[in-house]
Design an enzyme around this catalytic site. Structure first.
Site, short mmCIF file in Angstrom:
data_model
loop_
_atom_site.label_atom_id
_atom_site.label_comp_id
_atom_site.label_asym_id
_atom_site.label_seq_id
_atom_site.Cartn_x
_atom_site.Cartn_y
_atom_site.Cartn_z
N ASP A 13 0.87 -1.18 0.00
CA ASP A 13 0.00 0.00 0.00
C ASP A 13 0.91 1.23 0.00
OD1 ASP A 13 -1.74 2.11 0.76
OD2 ASP A 13 -1.77 1.47 2.86
N ILE A 14 1.01 1.89 -1.16
CA ILE A 14 1.90 3.05 -1.27
C ILE A 14 1.10 4.31 -0.96
CG2 ILE A 14 3.45 4.35 -2.79
CD1 ILE A 14 3.75 1.77 -4.49
N GLY A 15 1.35 4.90 0.22
CA GLY A 15 0.67 6.13 0.61
C GLY A 15 1.62 7.31 0.51
N VAL B 144 3.14 0.60 3.26
CA VAL B 144 2.90 -0.51 4.18
C VAL B 144 2.89 -1.80 3.37
CG1 VAL B 144 1.36 -1.46 5.95
CG2 VAL B 144 1.55 1.02 5.67
N TYR C 20 -18.34 7.29 -8.90
CA TYR C 20 -17.67 8.60 -8.93
C TYR C 20 -17.89 9.15 -10.33
CZ TYR C 20 -14.18 10.81 -5.72
OH TYR C 20 -13.52 11.55 -4.77
N ASP D 134 -6.28 3.65 -2.61
CA ASP D 134 -6.40 3.22 -1.20
C ASP D 134 -7.86 3.25 -0.74
OD1 ASP D 134 -6.41 6.03 -1.31
OD2 ASP D 134 -5.01 6.30 0.36
N ASP E 135 -10.44 6.58 6.93
CA ASP E 135 -9.01 6.24 6.97
C ASP E 135 -8.21 7.48 7.38
OD1 ASP E 135 -6.33 5.56 6.51
OD2 ASP E 135 -6.78 4.41 4.70
N THR F 12 -2.43 10.40 5.50
CA THR F 12 -1.94 11.74 5.18
C THR F 12 -3.14 12.68 5.06
OG1 THR F 12 -0.19 10.67 3.93
CG2 THR F 12 -0.51 13.03 3.58
N1 LIG Z 1 1.75 10.41 17.10
C1 LIG Z 1 1.61 11.23 16.07
N2 LIG Z 1 1.71 12.57 16.23
C2 LIG Z 1 1.56 13.42 15.19
N3 LIG Z 1 1.32 13.02 13.95
C3 LIG Z 1 1.23 11.72 13.73
C4 LIG Z 1 1.37 10.74 14.76
N4 LIG Z 1 1.21 9.50 14.21
C5 LIG Z 1 0.99 9.71 12.91
N5 LIG Z 1 1.01 11.03 12.62
C6 LIG Z 1 0.79 11.65 11.31
O1 LIG Z 1 -0.52 11.33 10.87
C7 LIG Z 1 -0.53 11.07 9.49
C8 LIG Z 1 -1.11 9.74 9.27
O2 LIG Z 1 -0.26 8.77 9.84
P1 LIG Z 1 -0.35 7.26 9.43
O3 LIG Z 1 0.89 6.59 9.86
O4 LIG Z 1 -1.67 6.72 9.86
O5 LIG Z 1 -0.33 7.51 7.86
P2 LIG Z 1 -0.47 6.48 6.72
O6 LIG Z 1 -1.70 5.67 6.90
O7 LIG Z 1 0.81 5.79 6.53
O8 LIG Z 1 -0.71 7.53 5.58
P3 LIG Z 1 -0.61 7.28 4.04
O9 LIG Z 1 -1.29 5.95 3.82
O10 LIG Z 1 -1.34 8.44 3.50
O11 LIG Z 1 0.85 7.24 3.77
C9 LIG Z 1 0.91 11.20 9.00
O12 LIG Z 1 1.03 12.46 8.38
C10 LIG Z 1 1.74 11.11 10.26
O13 LIG Z 1 2.90 11.91 10.18
C1 LIG Z 2 -6.96 11.31 -0.54
C2 LIG Z 2 -5.72 10.45 -0.63
C3 LIG Z 2 -4.48 11.34 -0.69
C4 LIG Z 2 -5.66 9.59 0.65
O1 LIG Z 2 -4.54 8.77 0.62
C5 LIG Z 2 -5.78 9.49 -1.87
O2 LIG Z 2 -6.85 8.63 -1.74
C6 LIG Z 2 -5.85 10.25 -3.16
O3 LIG Z 2 -4.86 10.77 -3.62
N1 LIG Z 2 -7.07 10.29 -3.78
C7 LIG Z 2 -7.30 10.91 -5.04
C8 LIG Z 2 -8.49 11.81 -5.02
C9 LIG Z 2 -9.82 11.13 -4.76
O4 LIG Z 2 -9.87 10.05 -4.12
O5 LIG Z 2 -10.85 11.66 -5.21
K LIG Z 3 -3.70 5.06 4.15
#
Ligand SMILES: Nc1ncnc2c1ncn2[C@@H]1O[C@H](COP(=O)(O)OP(=O)(O)OP(=O)(O)O)[C@@H](O)[C@H]1O
Ligand SMILES: CC(C)(CO)[C@@H](O)C(=O)NCCC(=O)O
Ligand SMILES: [K+]
Length: 257
Positions: free
Chosen positions: A6-8, A13, A100, A109, A129, A132
């Site tokens: 899963d590239i976020g 992950v 959509y 995602d 979810d 970011t």
């Molecule tokens: N303890 C914390 N304090 C502050 N910010 C946090 C904390 N834990 C996570 N974050 C922030 O919250 C956001 C989401 O974190 P998370 O690790 O859930 O992201 P993610 O699911 O990997 O996101 P993506 O899938 O978009 O990459 C990130 O921007 C991260 O920096």
């Molecule tokens: C909203 C995020 C950034 C969450 O990861 C991602 O799902 C994304 O880039 N979506 C594209 C825009 C949309 O879902 O309408």
């Molecule tokens: K995510």
């Protein structure tokens, strides 16, 4: 065994599944600069540390919301795992009817989360979810993906506070004892945590009215447990929802190549 990726925008992950069982999962930060060889080194080390035999990976399923990184990870899979991955996108069966305006616009995602939630909990559903961005996805009882809402994520919002206001510090995200903060840190913690919890309840309330039904609300993402403990609307927190969705989509498409 299969590998799901899963590239976020913040993290990549990875999950290793044997059948329906998640044996290992890894979280690495998303680097827009890293090469396929560098990602290869990371995978190699992670696999070695956890005793995963790369030769036993039969297939790879990827979803990405960071377009430039997909090709790099695909190349890594071809070079180091000797597998051509499947990528969530046009041509991949999800079992959802994407309502959509332009289905190609939906973040992969979000689609993956919706697939997992429908399978695990059944529609009608709202999936939240906390990544970011915080995303809300609505799926009706017939498996129609209806759309949803996108909000600045908790990390982004917290960063904006200390970057834009000189006297606001970087804080630990912990639940303060009271909503009325009597110092800066507690005030910020109260605002973020109770603010996001209220946002979830508020958006879900409006979604309920618009869907004209009582959807189950399921949440995922690193900060889901912290926030959802303060909500009334979230029924279930499943930190592995996206990985589960990728596994399901792999199963539904493994012979499609
Ligand atoms: N303890 C914390 N304090 C502050 N910010 C946090 C904390 N834990 C996570 N974050 C922030 O919250 C956001 C989401 O974190 P998370 O690790 O859930 O992201 P993610 O699911 O990997 O996101 P993506 O899938 O978009 O990459 C990130 O921007 C991260 O920096
Ligand atoms: C909203 C995020 C950034 C969450 O990861 C991602 O799902 C994304 O880039 N979506 C594209 C825009 C949309 O879902 O309408
Ligand atoms: K995510």
């Amino acid at each position: 065994m299969i590998l799901v990726v899963d590239i976020g925008n913040t993290n990549i992950v990875l999950g290793v599944y044997e059948g329906t069982e998640l044996l290992h999962h890894f979280r690495i930060s998303t680097s827009r600069q890293a090469t396929s060889d560098e990602y290869g080194v990371m995978i190699y080390n992670l696999f070695r540390m956890s005793g995963v035999d790369a030769d036993k990976i039969e297939g790879v399923m990827i979803s990405s919301v960071v377009p430039p990184i997909v090709g790099v990870i695909e190349q890594m899979c071809r070079t180091y795992l000797k597998k051509t991955p499947l990528v969530v996108g046009p041509g991949i069966k999800t079992g959802l009817n994407l309502r959509y305006e332009n289905p190609r616009e939906i973040g992969a995602d979000r689609i993956v989360n919706a697939v997992a939630a429908v399978e695990l909990y059944g529609g009608p559903l709202v999936v939240v979810d906390f990544g970011t961005a915080t995303t809300f996805d609505c799926i009706d009882a017939q498996g129609n993906y209806l759309g949803g809402a996108i909000v600045p994520g908790i990390g982004i919002s917290t960063e904006a506070l200390y970057q834009r206001a000189s006297k606001l510090p970087r804080i630990e995200l912990e639940k303060p004892k009271k909503v009325i903060g009597r110092n800066t840190v507690h005030a910020m913690q109260a605002g973020i945590i109770y603010g996001y919890a209220g946002q979830v309840d508020g958006i879900v309330k409006r979604i309920r009215q618009e869907m004209d039904t009582e959807p189950k609300v399921v949440a995922t993402g690193g900060l889901a447990p912290l926030i959802c403990a303060e909500t009334d609307s979230v029924r279930e927190v499943n930190p592995m929802l996206t990985l589960e969705g990728l596994r399901l989509i792999y199963e539904r498409n493994r012979f499609a190549k």
